[in-house]
Scaffold this motif. Sequence first.
Motif, mmCIF file in Angstrom:
data_model
loop_
_atom_site.group_PDB
_atom_site.id
_atom_site.type_symbol
_atom_site.label_atom_id
_atom_site.label_comp_id
_atom_site.label_asym_id
_atom_site.label_seq_id
_atom_site.Cartn_x
_atom_site.Cartn_y
_atom_site.Cartn_z
ATOM 1 N N CYS A 195 3.863 -54.418 0.885
ATOM 2 C CA CYS A 195 2.749 -54.393 -0.173
ATOM 3 C C CYS A 195 2.702 -55.753 -0.786
ATOM 4 N N GLY A 196 3.790 -56.365 -1.100
ATOM 5 C CA GLY A 196 4.017 -57.932 -1.296
ATOM 6 C C GLY A 196 4.459 -57.893 -2.856
ATOM 7 N N VAL A 197 5.104 -56.832 -3.335
ATOM 8 C CA VAL A 197 5.648 -56.782 -4.568
ATOM 9 C C VAL A 197 6.755 -57.790 -4.686
ATOM 10 N N ASN A 198 7.083 -58.314 -5.806
ATOM 11 C CA ASN A 198 8.309 -59.180 -6.047
ATOM 12 C C ASN A 198 9.660 -58.551 -5.459
ATOM 13 N N ASP A 199 10.240 -59.179 -4.555
ATOM 14 C CA ASP A 199 11.546 -58.577 -4.032
ATOM 15 C C ASP A 199 12.753 -58.906 -4.793
ATOM 16 N N ASP A 200 12.664 -59.435 -5.803
ATOM 17 C CA ASP A 200 13.856 -59.770 -6.671
ATOM 18 C C ASP A 200 14.248 -58.510 -7.614
ATOM 19 N N PRO A 201 15.570 -57.925 -7.280
ATOM 20 C CA PRO A 201 15.715 -56.520 -8.221
ATOM 21 C C PRO A 201 15.899 -56.997 -9.590
ATOM 22 N N GLU A 202 16.183 -58.200 -9.849
ATOM 23 C CA GLU A 202 16.374 -58.618 -11.265
ATOM 24 C C GLU A 202 15.071 -58.711 -12.262
ATOM 25 N N HIS A 203 14.008 -58.789 -11.203
ATOM 26 C CA HIS A 203 12.614 -58.871 -12.018
ATOM 27 C C HIS A 203 12.100 -57.685 -12.584
ATOM 28 N N ARG A 204 12.424 -57.247 -13.812
ATOM 29 C CA ARG A 204 12.212 -55.771 -14.401
ATOM 30 C C ARG A 204 10.983 -55.669 -15.134
ATOM 31 N N MET A 205 10.373 -56.702 -15.832
ATOM 32 C CA MET A 205 9.241 -56.677 -16.676
ATOM 33 C C MET A 205 8.464 -57.629 -16.455
ATOM 34 N N GLY A 206 7.195 -57.458 -16.724
ATOM 35 C CA GLY A 206 6.116 -58.378 -16.721
ATOM 36 C C GLY A 206 5.103 -58.332 -15.508
ATOM 37 N N GLN A 207 4.810 -59.473 -14.730
ATOM 38 C CA GLN A 207 3.750 -59.532 -13.761
ATOM 39 C C GLN A 207 4.214 -58.851 -12.533
ATOM 40 N N ASP A 208 3.683 -58.118 -11.536
ATOM 41 C CA ASP A 208 3.835 -57.875 -10.226
ATOM 42 C C ASP A 208 2.582 -58.118 -9.365
ATOM 43 N N THR A 209 2.810 -57.951 -8.146
ATOM 44 C CA THR A 209 1.797 -58.703 -7.126
ATOM 45 C C THR A 209 1.574 -57.601 -6.082
ATOM 46 N N ILE A 210 0.388 -57.848 -5.341
ATOM 47 C CA ILE A 210 0.118 -57.346 -4.223
ATOM 48 C C ILE A 210 -0.290 -58.512 -3.292
ATOM 49 N N ASP A 211 0.303 -58.734 -2.136
ATOM 50 C CA ASP A 211 -0.185 -59.735 -1.475
ATOM 51 C C ASP A 211 -1.494 -59.575 -0.681
ATOM 52 N N PRO A 212 -2.455 -60.256 -0.920
ATOM 53 C CA PRO A 212 -3.955 -59.963 -0.433
ATOM 54 C C PRO A 212 -3.902 -60.078 1.121
ATOM 55 N N GLU A 213 -3.048 -60.996 1.643
ATOM 56 C CA GLU A 213 -2.906 -61.122 3.017
ATOM 57 C C GLU A 213 -2.561 -59.828 3.904
ATOM 58 N N LEU A 214 -1.456 -59.046 3.111
ATOM 59 C CA LEU A 214 -1.083 -57.835 3.505
ATOM 60 C C LEU A 214 -2.060 -56.815 3.431
ATOM 61 N N THR A 215 -2.870 -56.984 2.286
ATOM 62 C CA THR A 215 -4.124 -56.006 2.209
ATOM 63 C C THR A 215 -5.016 -56.107 3.682
ATOM 64 N N VAL A 216 -5.523 -57.417 3.738
ATOM 65 C CA VAL A 216 -6.243 -57.787 4.878
ATOM 66 C C VAL A 216 -5.596 -57.104 6.294
ATOM 67 N N ASP A 217 -4.277 -57.498 6.235
ATOM 68 C CA ASP A 217 -3.834 -57.328 7.597
ATOM 69 C C ASP A 217 -3.815 -55.517 7.869
ATOM 70 N N ALA A 218 -3.651 -54.758 6.637
ATOM 71 C CA ALA A 218 -3.682 -53.523 6.936
ATOM 72 C C ALA A 218 -5.155 -53.015 6.959
ATOM 73 N N LEU A 219 -6.108 -53.472 6.298
ATOM 74 C CA LEU A 219 -7.544 -53.401 6.626
ATOM 75 C C LEU A 219 -7.911 -53.348 8.212
ATOM 76 N N GLU A 220 -7.231 -54.148 8.621
ATOM 77 C CA GLU A 220 -7.593 -54.632 10.072
ATOM 78 C C GLU A 220 -6.929 -53.619 11.065
ATOM 79 N N ARG A 221 -5.537 -53.124 10.645
ATOM 80 C CA ARG A 221 -5.059 -51.953 11.236
ATOM 81 C C ARG A 221 -5.871 -50.563 11.238
ATOM 82 N N MET A 222 -6.391 -50.556 10.076
ATOM 83 C CA MET A 222 -7.433 -49.350 9.713
ATOM 84 C C MET A 222 -8.456 -49.373 10.460
ATOM 85 N N ALA A 223 -9.344 -50.526 10.642
ATOM 86 C CA ALA A 223 -10.214 -50.814 11.216
ATOM 87 C C ALA A 223 -10.185 -50.585 13.106
ATOM 88 N N ALA A 224 -9.021 -50.832 13.527
ATOM 89 C CA ALA A 224 -8.513 -50.299 14.890
ATOM 90 C C ALA A 224 -8.729 -48.672 14.950
#
Length: 262
Positions: free
Chosen positions: A67-96
């Motif tokens: 998914c691309g969330v922050n992999d630091d277990p000490e990052h407990r609060m605030g912003q988190d992320t989804i990697d858009p490149e992973l989103t598009v990679d998965a869309l291409e797998r879905m398309a197949a």
Amino acid sequence: MPIPSRAALVDHLARTRIAGDVATPRDNNLSHYRKLANGDRHYWLGLELGDRWTDEQDVLAVMAERCGVNDDPEHRMGQDTIDPELTVDALERMAARLRKAAAGKERVLFATGHPGGLLDVHRQTADAMRRAGCEIVRIPGGLMADEGMVFQFADVAMLERGATLWHTHSPEPMAAILDGLEREGRPLPDLVVADHGWAGCAGQRGLDSIGYADCNDPALFIGEAEGTLQVTVPLDDHVTDPRFYDPMTAYLLDAAGLSEGA
């Protein structure tokens, strides 16, 4: 809808916060990972995870990878992320997988637990699959689950309560559909395109299941890692305007060879 390039779609996903710096806060993500690891079945989304995911750090590692969330277990609060490149990679797998379904004229079932965000994504995909010659599975009538009615609107199965389309993570509506099809002696779908517990239940029942999941819904990513689901696309599943998903859907259908005029 013009078909965006991969780079343009990545930019669009980040600008609209479908991916990139998403609205779901870090503490919410970690809370859900912990509850899944502690065996809270609400967060298993219809999957049977046994005792394989009892360490929330293992869950975090899968979410960082897929998914691309922050992999630091000490990052407990605030912003988190989804990697858009992973989103598009998965869309291409879905398309197949959609391309394979279209080539085989498969029976396809669409369902959503997030009608406020993803209904039209599923509806547009169902329209394209029907044009390609697929059978869009019609669900049995009169189905009930979780004190609501399971019904189909615009070719997409949903849960309705009190004349309201319901946001649900439950696997029970999908279980009601599959059980209803079996009672009627009708074939089960060759492919399920869904999200939340609808996708998890279908995969757990042994059906080919592909779908969408937010960064606070780790079960479907674990399901893909274990092979129970074929594809899980990471995205924020309810952004401020559902039209923001249109370029993503256009890209998906084009990659699957399902665009109108293709």
